[in-house]
Design an enzyme around this catalytic site. Sequence first.
Site, mmCIF file in Angstrom:
data_model
loop_
_atom_site.group_PDB
_atom_site.id
_atom_site.type_symbol
_atom_site.label_atom_id
_atom_site.label_comp_id
_atom_site.label_asym_id
_atom_site.label_seq_id
_atom_site.Cartn_x
_atom_site.Cartn_y
_atom_site.Cartn_z
ATOM 1 C CE LYS A 15 0.705 1.217 4.525
ATOM 2 N NZ LYS A 15 1.426 2.455 4.951
ATOM 3 C CG ASP A 139 -0.394 -0.342 8.443
ATOM 4 O OD1 ASP A 139 -1.156 0.507 8.950
ATOM 5 O OD2 ASP A 139 0.734 -0.057 7.987
#
Length: 281
Positions: A15, A139
């Site tokens: 990401k 995350d």
Amino acid sequence: MVDEQGFAAYPAPAKLNLFLHIVGRRQDGYHLLQSVFQLIDMHDTIYLRLRRDGQIVHHNPLPGVPAELDLTVRAARLLQPKGSDWGVDIRVDKRLPMGGGVGGGSSDAATVLLALNQLWQLQHSRVDLMALGLSLGADVPFFIFGQNAFVEGIGEIMTPIETPPRYFVVLHPQVHVSTPEIFKDPLLTRNSPSIKVGDLEGAVTRNDLQACAVRKYPEIAEQLNLLQQFGDARMTGSGSCIFVEMPSQAAANTVLCGLLESINGFAVQTLNRHPLYEYAK
């Protein structure tokens, strides 16, 4: 697809934080943030093979990291008591840089949870897997959430958003950034104005952690300067990876090829959803 040794391959995508603002701090010391998390097609590959004896075995742990501490093993052991007598063999093809701010270890753990949810036929909900993943890292729930998101709070509040197809050059300065060190920096901006999700288009954004990282790691500053000639280059997460948007994949490839041979980087494009999104409901 299953290889000749019986391992099936599952992608663990990276990401980018398209921006990262620190908007406050809780009494317990945790920072409140706002960010857009964008999935990209650069990824690790997790190879899994079912075992009937219930054991969880990592076949190629990272140098210096005991297998029992590896996030992929911890993810499997966390999920196993939730309903499976099966075990699993794990192998990881590691491409995402460690300490790079692209979510590599967290994504690996999320892919193990998603893939084993299917392989072990557990049928846990996405919400349940996200709750499990949170204990592995802040995350991990995002990668299980599986959609590009406007992220708030300490990272636990996610609003799905649509992002257009985009192309980026991502560079990895050869330094491992300590996230706690960056967040403890006394010069860190901790009072950025809040943004509403409906006001994202046209908002002025940045990465509040970037100035701290640049002061501490000259390698990041040097490569940021290289990318600034191509656009609004910035850091993702707490670093060390940096990125800049390109108009096309060809343009990204051209820029990457023109940089110094000693620089480690990737030309990437965005993803709409995690490749394993359908593995949880």
